[in-house]
Design a protein around this motif. Structure first.
Motif, PDB file in Angstrom:
ATOM      1  N   PRO A 273      27.612  -5.235  43.514  1.00  0.00           N
ATOM      2  CA  PRO A 273      27.649  -3.526  42.969  1.00  0.00           C
ATOM      3  C   PRO A 273      25.942  -3.509  42.318  1.00  0.00           C
ATOM      4  N   ALA A 274      25.753  -2.400  42.470  1.00  0.00           N
ATOM      5  CA  ALA A 274      24.283  -1.966  41.922  1.00  0.00           C
ATOM      6  C   ALA A 274      24.649  -1.778  40.395  1.00  0.00           C
ATOM      7  N   GLY A 275      23.856  -2.266  39.459  1.00  0.00           N
ATOM      8  CA  GLY A 275      24.067  -1.914  38.029  1.00  0.00           C
ATOM      9  C   GLY A 275      23.446  -2.595  36.990  1.00  0.00           C
ATOM     10  N   VAL A 276      23.734  -2.309  35.929  1.00  0.00           N
ATOM     11  CA  VAL A 276      23.159  -3.029  34.693  1.00  0.00           C
ATOM     12  C   VAL A 276      24.307  -3.789  33.879  1.00  0.00           C
ATOM     13  N   GLN A 283      27.596  -1.177  33.626  1.00  0.00           N
ATOM     14  CA  GLN A 283      27.317   0.051  33.750  1.00  0.00           C
ATOM     15  C   GLN A 283      26.465   0.419  35.075  1.00  0.00           C
ATOM     16  N   PRO A 284      26.934   1.325  36.040  1.00  0.00           N
ATOM     17  CA  PRO A 284      26.278   1.646  37.314  1.00  0.00           C
ATOM     18  C   PRO A 284      24.999   1.978  36.987  1.00  0.00           C
ATOM     19  N   LEU A 285      24.048   1.797  38.068  1.00  0.00           N
ATOM     20  CA  LEU A 285      22.656   1.714  38.140  1.00  0.00           C
ATOM     21  C   LEU A 285      22.335   3.310  38.176  1.00  0.00           C
ATOM     22  N   ASP A 286      21.294   3.969  37.432  1.00  0.00           N
ATOM     23  CA  ASP A 286      20.770   5.134  37.205  1.00  0.00           C
ATOM     24  C   ASP A 286      19.192   5.023  37.779  1.00  0.00           C
ATOM     25  N   ALA A 287      18.951   5.266  38.837  1.00  0.00           N
ATOM     26  CA  ALA A 287      17.282   5.183  39.127  1.00  0.00           C
ATOM     27  C   ALA A 287      16.710   5.911  38.414  1.00  0.00           C
ATOM     28  N   GLU A 288      16.888   7.106  38.057  1.00  0.00           N
ATOM     29  CA  GLU A 288      15.934   7.757  37.098  1.00  0.00           C
ATOM     30  C   GLU A 288      15.724   7.227  35.779  1.00  0.00           C
ATOM     31  N   LYS A 289      16.218   6.072  35.406  1.00  0.00           N
ATOM     32  CA  LYS A 289      16.220   5.431  34.004  1.00  0.00           C
ATOM     33  C   LYS A 289      15.174   4.379  34.343  1.00  0.00           C
ATOM     34  N   PHE A 299      -4.250  -1.460  33.514  1.00  0.00           N
ATOM     35  CA  PHE A 299      -4.041  -0.146  34.095  1.00  0.00           C
ATOM     36  C   PHE A 299      -4.267   1.122  33.246  1.00  0.00           C
ATOM     37  N   LYS A 300      -4.596   2.295  33.586  1.00  0.00           N
ATOM     38  CA  LYS A 300      -4.762   3.187  32.629  1.00  0.00           C
ATOM     39  C   LYS A 300      -3.568   3.967  32.315  1.00  0.00           C
ATOM     40  N   ALA A 301      -3.164   4.521  31.436  1.00  0.00           N
ATOM     41  CA  ALA A 301      -1.910   5.331  31.009  1.00  0.00           C
ATOM     42  C   ALA A 301      -1.666   6.394  32.133  1.00  0.00           C
ATOM     43  N   CYS A 302      -0.231   6.273  32.581  1.00  0.00           N
ATOM     44  CA  CYS A 302       0.262   7.363  33.350  1.00  0.00           C
ATOM     45  C   CYS A 302       1.551   7.658  33.358  1.00  0.00           C
ATOM     46  N   PRO A 303       2.195   8.702  33.821  1.00  0.00           N
ATOM     47  CA  PRO A 303       3.695   8.734  33.572  1.00  0.00           C
ATOM     48  C   PRO A 303       4.520   7.566  34.129  1.00  0.00           C
ATOM     49  N   GLY A 304       5.518   7.492  33.299  1.00  0.00           N
ATOM     50  CA  GLY A 304       6.361   5.973  33.469  1.00  0.00           C
ATOM     51  C   GLY A 304       7.275   5.928  34.837  1.00  0.00           C
ATOM     52  N   HIS A 305       7.903   7.107  35.286  1.00  0.00           N
ATOM     53  CA  HIS A 305       8.626   7.190  36.423  1.00  0.00           C
ATOM     54  C   HIS A 305       7.909   6.607  37.777  1.00  0.00           C
ATOM     55  N   PRO A 306       8.139   5.981  38.525  1.00  0.00           N
ATOM     56  CA  PRO A 306       7.728   5.631  39.828  1.00  0.00           C
ATOM     57  C   PRO A 306       7.072   6.997  40.696  1.00  0.00           C
ATOM     58  N   ALA A 326       0.314  -7.447  35.822  1.00  0.00           N
ATOM     59  CA  ALA A 326       1.539  -6.934  36.047  1.00  0.00           C
ATOM     60  C   ALA A 326       1.706  -5.630  34.999  1.00  0.00           C
ATOM     61  N   LYS A 327       2.361  -4.746  35.834  1.00  0.00           N
ATOM     62  CA  LYS A 327       3.185  -3.639  34.840  1.00  0.00           C
ATOM     63  C   LYS A 327       4.580  -4.133  34.050  1.00  0.00           C
ATOM     64  N   ALA A 328       4.933  -3.310  33.414  1.00  0.00           N
ATOM     65  CA  ALA A 328       6.161  -3.969  32.438  1.00  0.00           C
ATOM     66  C   ALA A 328       7.330  -2.854  32.910  1.00  0.00           C
ATOM     67  N   PRO A 329       8.053  -3.232  34.147  1.00  0.00           N
ATOM     68  CA  PRO A 329       9.184  -2.249  34.168  1.00  0.00           C
ATOM     69  C   PRO A 329      10.146  -2.126  33.238  1.00  0.00           C
ATOM     70  N   ARG A 330      10.792  -1.106  32.944  1.00  0.00           N
ATOM     71  CA  ARG A 330      11.951  -0.996  32.030  1.00  0.00           C
ATOM     72  C   ARG A 330      13.044  -0.308  32.405  1.00  0.00           C
ATOM     73  N   TYR A 331      14.410  -0.410  31.939  1.00  0.00           N
ATOM     74  CA  TYR A 331      15.318   0.439  32.337  1.00  0.00           C
ATOM     75  C   TYR A 331      15.707   1.176  31.162  1.00  0.00           C
ATOM     76  N   ASP A 332      15.770   2.236  31.077  1.00  0.00           N
ATOM     77  CA  ASP A 332      16.414   3.110  29.759  1.00  0.00           C
ATOM     78  C   ASP A 332      15.221   2.539  28.552  1.00  0.00           C
ATOM     79  N   ASP A 333      14.024   2.330  29.059  1.00  0.00           N
ATOM     80  CA  ASP A 333      13.195   1.932  28.065  1.00  0.00           C
ATOM     81  C   ASP A 333      13.372   0.440  27.426  1.00  0.00           C
ATOM     82  N   GLN A 334      14.136  -0.392  28.222  1.00  0.00           N
ATOM     83  CA  GLN A 334      14.279  -1.780  27.703  1.00  0.00           C
ATOM     84  C   GLN A 334      14.173  -2.565  28.943  1.00  0.00           C
TER      85      GLN A 334
END
Length: 494
Positions: A273-276, A283-289, A299-306, A326-334
Motif C-alpha cells: 500500500p502507498a502511505g506514510v 496513514q494513506p499517502l496524500d501527494a498534495e503534502k 537552487f533559487k527559492a521557488c514554491p515547494g510543491h513539484p 540535492a533538494k530536500a523533499p519533505r512530506y507534510d514539511d517533515q
C-alpha cells in the motif's frame, strides 16, 4: 574536528562532511551531493511523449522505474486506464528491476565492507572474504551472473535494457508472444531456484512463515542451510558487528506502494500500500503534502510543491547554509525515509513492524528488508506472467491527447518512492519535476535546520578510527544511495 568522507561503492559521487567531538562522536553530518541533475530543464518546451525517451536516461540503474513513472504521469494526463495485460507487463519489468538492484547492492556494494581490515578480527572474516571479495568472491560472482540473466526479462518484453521506451500512455507498444512469456517464466524459475538456495537457504514459503523474532531465531538454527545461507550469514555478521543498533534516523517512512496487481473482478490490489508510516501507525499517502525545500541546496527559492517548483540553479550563492546539489523533499514539511523497509512496513509485515516499534530503524533492518523483499516480489511476478498469458489479455487502450493538464506518476523504484510531476500547456511540457528516492534519503537540511534521513542516522555515531570511518559508510550504504541521476556538460568539439 571536521572530516570529509568521499564515499565509494555507491552509485555516483557523494561526500559526507562530519563534525566530531573530542571522543570522535559525530555531532553534525552533512550529505553533499556533488553532481547537478538538470534534466528537468531539458524537458521544457518538448512534446509530452518525449518524456518516455528522455527520462529513462536519468539513470542507468533504475531506468525502467523512470519510464514507468513518466508513463504513469501521462496516463493521468490523458485520462486513460491501462488494460490488465499492460499493467501485468509493466509490473513484471518494474519488479524484475527491483530484485536485480536489491541483490546487486547487497552483495556487490554493501557486504564487501565485511572484507575490510576493521573486520579482520571478526570470526566470520574469512567466510566474508571468500564470498564477497570484489569480482572474486563466490557470492559476488554468482550475483552478477544471476541478475544478468534476470534482467533479460525486461529486454524480452521491452526490446532492450537499460533505457527502453516500451511503455506509452494507455499501455505498452508490443504484445508479448507465448514464446516470450515462456522464456520469461524459464528465466524467472531459474532465478528463484538460485535465490531460494543461495540467498534464503529455504523455499520462499518457509521464509514467509517467519513472522516474529523468536521464529527468526528458530529458523536460523533449524537447519545448516538456513544458517549458512546469505541471509543467515548476514544476520550473524550484522548482529556481531552491532549493526542492529547503528543508523537510527527519524523513523518516518514513505512509500508510493504498488505495483497494482489486477484482480479477477477487474479491480487492482497493491502488493504494497502507498502511505506514510511512523511508530504511531499508518496513514494513506496524500501527494498534495509532498514538497521540496532548497534552503540548503544550490537552487533559487521557488514554491515547494513539484507542480509549482522549478530547477533554477544558484551555484554562486553567498548563503552559508547551502552545501548540496540535492533538494530536500519533505512530506507534510517533515523528512521521510523510503526504500524496501518502508514497503514492508506499509504491507504490515509483522517482523519489521515489531522491530520498528521496539527499537527503530537500523543498518541491519534496512538491509534485511532489502534481502527478503524478493520473497514477496517473486510470487507476484509469477502471477503477472500468468495474467499476461491469458488469451483475453489486452495491452493498449487509446488515449486522448489533451493540450492542458497537470499530472504525476508515483511508483516504487528499486530504492524507494520515485515521482514525476508534469505540467502540459498548449500541448507542450511547461514544467517537469522529478523527486528520486535518494533525494528523500540523502536530502540536506531544510529551512528549519532538520537533517535528512541519513544525515540524522549518522549523527551520534562513534568512530573507532576517524581515518577509516567504516561506521559512517555502512550507515549511508544501508540506504542504497544513487547519485548518478545527473547531467554532465560538454563543449562542442571536445
Amino acid at each position: 574536528m571536521k572530516k570529509i568522507i568521499p564515499l565509494n561503492r555507491v552509485e555516483g559521487d557523494l561526500e559526507i562532511h562530519l563534525e566530531l567531538d573530542r571522543d570522535n562522536v559525530v555531532t553534525t553530518a552533512r550529505s553533499v551531493g556533488t553532481m547537478y541533475r538538470g534534466i528537468e530543464n531539458l524537458m521544457n518546451g518538448r512534446g509530452p511523449l518525449d518524456s518516455l525517451v528522455i527520462t529513462p536516461r536519468i539513470c542507468g540503474i533504475c531506468t525502467t522505474a523512470h519510464l514507468n513513472a513518466a508513463a504513469s504521469a501521462l496516463d493521468m494526463a490523458y485520462h486513460v486506464d491501462i488494460p490488465a495485460g499492460a499493467r501485468h507487463l509493466r509490473n513484471v519489468a518494474l519488479m524484475v528491476e527491483q530484485m536485480q538492484n536489491d541483490l546487486r547492492h547487497l552483495f556487490l556494494l554493501f557486504m564487501p565492507d565485511f572484507t575490510r581490515p576493521p573486520y579482520a578480527d571478526n570470526p566470520f572474516f574469512d567466510t566474508a572474504v571468500a564470498r564477497y571479495q570484489a569480482l572474486r568472491g563466490q557470492t559476488a560472482v554468482q550475483t552478477i551472473q544471476a541478475t544478468k540473466q534476470l534482467i533479460e526479462i525486461i529486454a524480452i518484453l521491452g526490446g532492450q535494457w537499460p533505457h527502453s521506451s516500451f511503455m506509452v500512455p494507455g499501455g505498452v507498444v508490443s504484445v508479448p508472444s507465448s514464446g516470450d512469456i515462456a522464456q520469461c517464466r524459464h528465466i524467472l524459475a531459474r532465478f528463484r531456484r538460485w535465490y531460494e538456495r543461495q540467498v534464503l537457504g529455504c523455499p520462499i514459503e518457509r521464509w514467509q512463515d517467519v513472522t516474529t523474532w523468536d521464529e527468526l531465531d528458530h529458523w536460523l538454527t533449524e537447519a545448516p542451510a538456513h544458517r549458512d545461507s546469505e541471509l543467515g550469514l548476514f544476520i550473524r555478521l550484522a548482529r556481531a558487528a552491532g549493526l542492529d543498533h547503528a543508523g537510527l534516523s527519524h523513523d518516518r517512512f514513505i512509500s508510493a506502494g504498488g505495483p497494482l496487481l489486477p484482480q479477477t473482478d477487474g479491480d487492482v490490489q497493491p502488493l504494497f500500500p502507498a502511505g506514510v508510516y511512523t511508530p504511531a501507525g499508518f496513514q494513506p499517502l496524500d501527494a498534495e503534502k509532498i514538497g521540496e525545500d532548497v534552503a540548503c541546496s544550490f537552487f533559487k527559492a521557488c514554491p515547494g510543491h513539484p507542480f509549482d517548483s522549478r530547477t533554477l540553479t544558484d551555484p554562486d550563492s553567498d548563503d552559508p547554509r547551502k552545501y548540496s546539489w540535492a533538494k530536500a523533499p519533505r512530506y507534510d514539511d517533515q523528512p521521510a525515509e523510503t526504500g524496501p523497509l518502508a514497503d514492508l512496513l506499509m504491507a504490515g509485515h509483522p517482523l519489521f513492524v515489531s522491530w520498528i516499534e521496539r527499537q527503530g530503524a537500523s543498518v541491519f533492518i534496512r538491509e534485511l528488508a532489502r534481502m527478503v523483499r524478493a520473497a514477496m516480489l517473486l510470487p507476484a511476478i509469477e502471477k503477472s506472467l500468468a495474467g499476461m498469458a491469458k488469451s483475453s489479455a489486452q495491452f493498449y487502450n487509446d488515449a486522448l491527447k489533451t493540450l492542458t493538464a497537470k499530472s504525476y506518476g508515483l511508483i516504487t523504484a528499486p530504492r524507494g518512492m520515485l515521482g514525476h510531476w508534469l505540467v502540459i500547456e498548449d500541448g507542450k511540457i511547461a514544467n517537469y519535476q522529478v523527486i528520486t528516492p535518494t533525494a528523500w534519503n540523502g536530502s540536506p537540511r531544510d529551512r528549519h535546520g532538520v537533517p535528512g534521513p541519513w544525515e540524522k542516522a549518522i549523527e551520534g555515531t562513534v568512530l573507532k578510527d576517524p581515518d577509516d570511518p567504516i561506521e559512517v559508510e555502512q550507515i549511508v550504504r544501508s540506504f542504497d544511495p544513487c547519485l548518478v541521476c545527473t547531467v554532465h556538460t560538454m563543449r562542442m568539439g571536445q
